[in-house]
Design a protein around this motif. Structure first.
Motif, short mmCIF file in Angstrom:
data_model
loop_
_atom_site.label_atom_id
_atom_site.label_comp_id
_atom_site.label_asym_id
_atom_site.label_seq_id
_atom_site.Cartn_x
_atom_site.Cartn_y
_atom_site.Cartn_z
N TYR A 9 0.79 -1.23 0.00
CA TYR A 9 0.00 0.00 0.00
C TYR A 9 0.83 1.28 0.00
O TYR A 9 0.52 2.20 -0.76
CB TYR A 9 -0.99 0.00 1.16
CG TYR A 9 -2.20 -0.90 0.92
CD1 TYR A 9 -2.24 -1.83 -0.12
CD2 TYR A 9 -3.31 -0.82 1.74
CE1 TYR A 9 -3.34 -2.64 -0.33
CE2 TYR A 9 -4.41 -1.65 1.53
CZ TYR A 9 -4.43 -2.55 0.50
OH TYR A 9 -5.51 -3.34 0.29
N PRO A 10 1.88 1.43 0.81
CA PRO A 10 2.63 2.69 0.77
C PRO A 10 3.19 3.00 -0.62
O PRO A 10 3.06 4.13 -1.12
CB PRO A 10 3.75 2.49 1.80
CG PRO A 10 3.18 1.49 2.76
CD PRO A 10 2.35 0.56 1.89
N GLU A 13 0.27 3.83 -3.00
CA GLU A 13 -0.25 5.16 -2.71
C GLU A 13 0.68 6.24 -3.24
O GLU A 13 0.23 7.27 -3.75
CB GLU A 13 -0.48 5.32 -1.22
CG GLU A 13 -1.65 4.49 -0.72
CD GLU A 13 -1.73 4.40 0.80
OE1 GLU A 13 -0.78 4.80 1.49
OE2 GLU A 13 -2.76 3.91 1.28
N ASP A 14 1.99 6.00 -3.16
CA ASP A 14 2.96 6.97 -3.70
C ASP A 14 2.80 7.10 -5.21
O ASP A 14 2.87 8.21 -5.76
CB ASP A 14 4.40 6.55 -3.38
CG ASP A 14 4.76 6.75 -1.91
OD1 ASP A 14 4.00 7.43 -1.18
OD2 ASP A 14 5.80 6.21 -1.49
N LEU A 16 0.07 6.51 -7.00
CA LEU A 16 -1.19 7.22 -7.25
C LEU A 16 -1.03 8.72 -6.96
O LEU A 16 -1.51 9.56 -7.72
CB LEU A 16 -2.32 6.63 -6.42
CG LEU A 16 -2.74 5.21 -6.81
CD1 LEU A 16 -3.69 4.64 -5.78
CD2 LEU A 16 -3.36 5.19 -8.19
N ALA A 17 -0.36 9.06 -5.87
CA ALA A 17 -0.16 10.47 -5.52
C ALA A 17 0.71 11.18 -6.55
O ALA A 17 0.45 12.33 -6.90
CB ALA A 17 0.48 10.57 -4.14
N GLY A 22 -6.35 9.31 -6.64
CA GLY A 22 -6.62 8.85 -5.28
C GLY A 22 -7.03 10.01 -4.41
O GLY A 22 -7.13 11.15 -4.84
N ASP A 23 -7.25 9.71 -3.14
CA ASP A 23 -7.80 10.73 -2.25
C ASP A 23 -7.02 10.91 -0.96
O ASP A 23 -7.53 11.46 0.00
CB ASP A 23 -9.27 10.41 -1.92
CG ASP A 23 -9.42 9.08 -1.22
OD1 ASP A 23 -8.39 8.45 -0.88
OD2 ASP A 23 -10.57 8.68 -1.00
N ASP A 24 -5.80 10.45 -0.89
CA ASP A 24 -4.94 10.56 0.29
C ASP A 24 -5.48 9.78 1.49
O ASP A 24 -4.96 9.92 2.58
CB ASP A 24 -4.73 12.03 0.70
CG ASP A 24 -4.02 12.83 -0.36
OD1 ASP A 24 -3.18 12.24 -1.06
OD2 ASP A 24 -4.29 14.03 -0.50
N GLY A 26 -5.66 6.45 1.54
CA GLY A 26 -5.16 5.09 1.47
C GLY A 26 -6.02 4.25 0.54
O GLY A 26 -7.08 4.66 0.11
N LEU A 27 -5.55 3.06 0.26
CA LEU A 27 -6.30 2.16 -0.61
C LEU A 27 -7.48 1.60 0.18
O LEU A 27 -7.30 1.04 1.26
CB LEU A 27 -5.41 1.02 -1.11
CG LEU A 27 -4.22 1.43 -1.97
CD1 LEU A 27 -3.41 0.21 -2.36
CD2 LEU A 27 -4.65 2.19 -3.19
N GLU A 49 -6.73 -0.11 -9.01
CA GLU A 49 -7.80 -0.30 -8.01
C GLU A 49 -9.09 -0.55 -8.78
O GLU A 49 -9.40 0.19 -9.72
CB GLU A 49 -7.98 0.95 -7.16
CG GLU A 49 -6.81 1.31 -6.29
CD GLU A 49 -7.07 2.62 -5.56
OE1 GLU A 49 -7.12 2.58 -4.33
OE2 GLU A 49 -7.24 3.65 -6.23
#
Length: 162
Positions: A9-10, A13-14, A16-17, A22-24, A26-27, A49
């Motif tokens: 996930y980290p 998320e990086d 996606l960011a 994404g929306d900050d 997390g997944l 996702e």
């Protein structure tokens, strides 16, 4: 390609960011996620996702509504790993999961990643995989296709030199 785990996930998320997707938060645990990893290091280089039981537009009672289908929420590949077939393989993973779940259609909303140019590039990517605009029925940047109509190029590392 493999199903994402919490340890992924980290990095996911990086990615996606980096693409302003994404929306900050997390997944989400109620969606499915898959990651593409480097074969030797297991370093995450791409993420998708998706949901296998999405029914967007059901309330509209459209005659062309596909019913339960695969909905892709986000797809992103690390900038230094693009144009190598990673995005296509992630999309294929979601499509195959959909087939196993008895789905026949895949749809998504093309996010802009912060710019119109990125939105146009994403739209071209999805169109090359067989997704067509279904904007008239759902929204301006919504694409969809029957799973059988999707096409995926051979990954760069798998191409024959013949």
């Amino acid at each position: 390609m493999r199903t994402a785990t919490h340890r992924d996930y980290p990095a996911a998320e990086d990615i996606l960011a980096e693409e302003k997707l994404g929306d900050d938060a997390g997944l989400p645990v109620f969606w499915q996620a898959a990651v593409a990893c480097c074969p030797n290091t297991e370093e995450v280089i791409g993420v998708i996702e998706f949901d296998l039981a999405y029914d967007v537009g059901h309330e509209a009672q459209r005659p062309d509504h596909p019913g339960m289908h695969v909905w892709v929420f986000a797809l992103a590949v690390r900038a230094d790993r693009r144009d190598q077939g990673v995005g296509s393989q992630l999309l294929r993973f979601a499509a195959e999961e959909g087939r196993r779940a008895g789905r026949t259609f895949l749809a998504l909303y093309v996010q802009d990643g912060g710019t119109d140019a990125k939105s146009q590039a994403r739209s071209r990517f999805f169109a090359r995989r067989g997704l067509v605009s279904i904007a008239d029925s759902i929204g301006d940047s919504t694409f969809g296709a029957a799973l059988e109509d999707l096409t995926f190029p051979t990954p760069v590392g798998d191409r024959s030199s013949h």
